[in-house]
Design a protein around this motif. Structure first.
Motif: not given
Lengths: 231, 240
Positions: B183-198, B234-240
């Motif tokens: 990402a830092e190198e500038g790549m365009t990215m689409v990321v499906v994830t459950h990693e909220m920190g990321f 509601d979703f964020l309250s469950k995963v964070l």
């Protein structure tokens, strides 16, 4: 003469031994020919069956392959052999060996195609998706990624099919051919040994030896292909 | 870079994507989050046509890739994809995994591809694994290889489909680190994830999907600090 003496005679008497070896040779010729034909036919039929082409021209070959597999697997081998010998190739002077090879090859192809189809389908769909997502064509993905993995999966069942094929060729005496089984029956007759047990045992040992060698070869090939699975 | 217009996808009677329109610009890191079955993976898989949309169009660099006449293989060469289950080719060495596609698609000669593979492996610190088979690697190592396998095609866009969901917790970090670097190198990215920190740290935009729609989206800081839709809260309250 005891059983042992008669059994020994089969291998020591030149006439008897030659009779057995002629039969053995016929069994091997039919088996090898039919196995080669069956593998080629089975691979083609499996690939046609699995191709996900949207081309309407592919519908007919797909239908033909489906009917072929259903009919061949649904009817007795002896009947298929009779139809080949007495109907399709009922031509004077047409070599019976060729008739038998075609009949058994067509039969074996139907079973082999199902084995190969199962082997290809057993490769995780993610492998195809990974190949395609890298920009490889459907053909290249099949050839470099899916087929090599499928081959590994089908070797044991193809081995089984070849073993069944070899033993099934013993019905060729029904159309008057002289194979290993026919040879043992000939030796059993009154003019020869006048004994069933000895020649039948000898023939059984020959079949066993062939199947044993084949099993050994299949195990070797399997072991080599499984190298990448080892940790 | 990518324009999605009125994209819908159904499996039989089940509508998975419901009239989605979205634009992704070069350099963006779009993170897609949402509950299971919300359609986020299907959305991602539609972008490189691993799933064929039922209706709507997708335009990539000015070319309508949903047009049946387009050479989809040529398009896919410009988009990398990383899967949840890595999907390395078990019958090939790591080097072969990386060089197969560039060589087969005539992007590189075998030597060029080998050099690229060595450079890429060095980058993820797995140089010594070049001649190993996938079965000899850990999950985290496999996923890092899967990422560089995609990079070998020199893609303009990378799609990540839950890249850390199948990993042991202690291996998640090493994979996210590679993605962060990318990402830092500038790549365009689409990321499906459950990693909220990321999502918070690396994403430039967060999309929240549910029921086949993009319900809410925002720049990550605002998104996590101030979600607006009740479903998002509601979703964020469950995963964070």
């Amino acid at each position: 003469m005891s059983f042992l003496e008669k059994f020994t005679l089969i291998f020591t008497n030149a006439k008897y031994l030659e009779s057995m070896l002629t039969g053995l040779k016929m069994t091997l010729v039919i088996s090898v020919g039919a196995a080669a034909l069956g593998l080629v036919l089975g691979t083609i039929v499996a690939l046609v069956g699995i191709a996900q082409s949207k081309n309407p021209l592919m519908k007919l070959p797909k239908l033909i392959c489906a009917v072929y597999v259903t009919v061949i697997r649904g009817t007795p081998m002896a009947l298929q052999l009779f139809i080949m010998a007495f109907v399709v190739f009922a031509i004077r002077g047409f070599p019976l060996e060729v008739t038998a090879i075609i009949a058994f090859g067509i039969n074996s192809g139907a079973y082999v195609s199902e084995n190969i189809r199962g082997g290809i389908l057993s490769v995780d769909i993610g492998q195809t998706e990974a190949g395609r997502s890298l920009g490889l064509t459907a053909g290249a993905t099949m050839r470099y990624i899916v087929i090599p993995q499928a081959v590994k999966n089908v070797i044991p069942s193809i081995g089984n099919e070849l073993i069944a094929l070899i033993k099934e060729t013993s019905i060729v005496s029904m159309i008057g051919m002289y194979d290993l089984t026919a040879a043992s029956k000939n030796l059993a007759s009154g003019q020869n040994l006048a004994n069933y047990l000895a020649p039948m045992t000898a023939a059984a040992l020959f079949y066993l030896a062939i199947v044993y060698l084949l099993t050994f070869a299949v195990k070797k090939i399997e072991g080599r292909l499984r190298q990448s699975d080892r940790r | 870079m990518i324009d999605v217009k009125h994209l819908s996808k159904s499996f039989g009677d089940h509508l998975v994507l419901d009239d989605i329109s979205e634009h992704i610009s070069p350099g963006e890191k779009v993170v897609v989050i949402g509950p299971s079955g919300s359609g986020k993976s299907t959305f991602l898989r539609c972008l490189n046509l691993l799933e064929t949309p039922t209706s709507g169009s997708i335009i990539f660099n000015g070319q309508e890739i949903t047009d049946p006449k387009i050479d989809i293989n040529a398009i896919r060469r410009q988009m990398g994809m990383v899967f949840q289950h890595f999907n390395l080719f078990p019958n090939m060495t790591i080097r072969k995994n990386i060089t197969l596609a560039p060589v087969q698609t005539k992007l590189m000669s075998q030597e060029e591809a080998d050099d690229t593979a060595t450079a890429l492996l060095r980058r993820v610190n797995l140089e010594e694994k070049a001649d190993a088979y996938p079965a000899q690697l850990s999950g985290g190592q496999k996923q890092r290889i899967a990422i560089v396998r995609s990079l070998a095609m020199k893609p303009q866009l990378m799609l990540f489909d839950e890249p850390t969901s199948a990993l042991d917790p202690e291996m998640v970090g090493e994979v996210l680190a590679v993605m962060k670097e990318l990402a830092e190198e500038g790549m365009t990215m689409v990321v499906v994830t459950h990693e909220m920190g990321f999502a918070r740290e690396v994403g430039t935009r967060v999309l929240f999907m549910d029921g086949g729609k993009i319900l809410e989206q925002n720049e990550p800081h605002t998104f996590f600090a101030n979600p607006k839709q009740p479903r998002t809260i509601d979703f964020l309250s469950k995963v964070l």
